[in-house]
Write an enzyme that holds these catalytic residues in place. Structure first.
Site: not given
Length: 358
Positions: A101, A197
């Site tokens: 990410c 997440c």
């Protein structure tokens, strides 16, 4: 004073950074990325970039009186991070989505957005230090070794590092919370994010099964000495070093020592079989001068974010690959994880652990 974009996750760290820079008189702009399904995110605690986090970031920005933008990156995040995460498990690896990410979404695109807004730099709440060295910016570990996040930032480029700012590099977490409290931020006592997440309740198998329903194809569990011990319910359920949940009976503890995705086999063995002398990393990114051909360099390496660095020797191979040789054998080196190379507190670079382990 400078114009600074702050990557605001909604947590205490980035919120404290925004408040500190604002107090110093800088023109601060907050940006929050919505990375996954907002419906899943609502009410989810202890996760980065969740629905509550977006709300918290907005409330902090409102209190400080700074502009705040929420950018919808859900599709890009799925393509660059979630799909990679799923495929990595199907290839018998143990993925590291936070690094992917940072590389594919957060730093590259946030820096571009910051520049489009005319910002002089992009600031984040990471616990790392940027030090101006003789040949340019250097990435160093955070002074708070219990919170150091340098392991997760090895993929940033030297050019990106020049543009980045890490105001919390010299802070402890306790000091950051005190700072947030001083500024009257309601999130001063907010718990740190814990989960990946996009993985509800920490159950990554749910995500994989939704995207790749074929992931639970059963196969053999085989002892490294060659005899079959049982059947597994899909290689996604196993990782190197795993002991619990194997579902097999044996006269001594067994561990997952190898995963063969091509033949859908999970290999197990005694704990001693987990000890590794050397391995190869690929797609190496350098934040210092690259190692020369035929050179051997004494370094420290980290093969898991939660493990301390260990002494090793590295040498260059072809195609952006590096051989890493431990001075003392280490346990459970997992393909798909990162190996980050250090010289003391400085990050020299890093790469991805391959299946070439011995």
């Amino acid at each position: 004073m400078a114009t600074i974009v702050v990557a605001m996750s909604g947590g205490v760290d980035s919120s404290a950074v925004a408040a500190m820079l604002h107090e110093q008189g800088h023109n601060v702009i907050g940006i929050t990325l919505q990375l996954y399904d907002y419906g899943i995110a609502v009410g989810k605690k202890n996760a980065c970039c969740a629905g509550q986090d977006i709300y918290d970031a907005k409330m902090v920005a409102n209190k400080l009186g700074i502009p705040h933008y929420v950018l919808d990156y859900e599709n890009k995040f799925k393509e660059s991070v979630i799909d990679n995460f799923v495929d990595s498990y199907l290839h018998g690896e143990t993925p590291l989505p936070c690094v992917q990410c940072n590389k594919s979404v957060k730093f590259r695109d946030l820096i571009n957005t910051a520049k489009e807004l005319g910002a002089d730099k992009l600031a984040t709440g990471h616990y790392v230090r940027k030090i101006n060295g003789y040949n340019g910016a250097e990435l160093h570990t955070g002074l708070d070794t219990t919170k150091d996040q340098s392991y997760f930032l090895f993929t940033i480029t030297r050019e990106q590092l020049e543009y980045l700012s890490f105001p919390l590099g010299g802070f402890t977490k306790y000091e950051t919370r005190k700072l947030a409290s001083k500024f009257g931020l309601d999130i001063a006592d907010k718990p740190d994010s814990q989960d990946i997440c996009f993985v509800p309740d920490g159950n990554y198998k749910t995500v994989i099964n939704k995207i790749r329903p074929e992931a639970n194809t059963s196969g053999k569990i085989v002892h490294i000495n060659g005899f079959e011990l049982g059947e597994h319910s899909g290689i996604i359920n196993y990782t190197i070093g795993q002991r619990r949940g194997l579902g097999i009976a044996y006269n001594e503890p067994l561990y997952v020592v190898k995963i063969d995705p091509s033949n859908n086999i999970v290999y197990v063995g005694q704990e001693s079989a987990l000890h590794v002398h050397e391995f190869i990393i690929k797609d190496v990114n350098w934040l210092a001068d690259e190692i020369k051909d035929h050179e051997k360099l004494a370094v420290d390496v980290k093969i898991r974010s939660t493990r301390p660095p260990c002494h090793a020797e590295i040498s260059k191979l072809c195609n952006d690959r590096i051989k890493v040789k431990f001075l003392s054998k280490e346990k459970a080196v997992a393909p798909g994880q990162a190996c980050v190379i250090y010289a003391g507190e400085r990050v020299l670079g890093g790469g991805w652990i391959t299946s070439n382990i011995s």
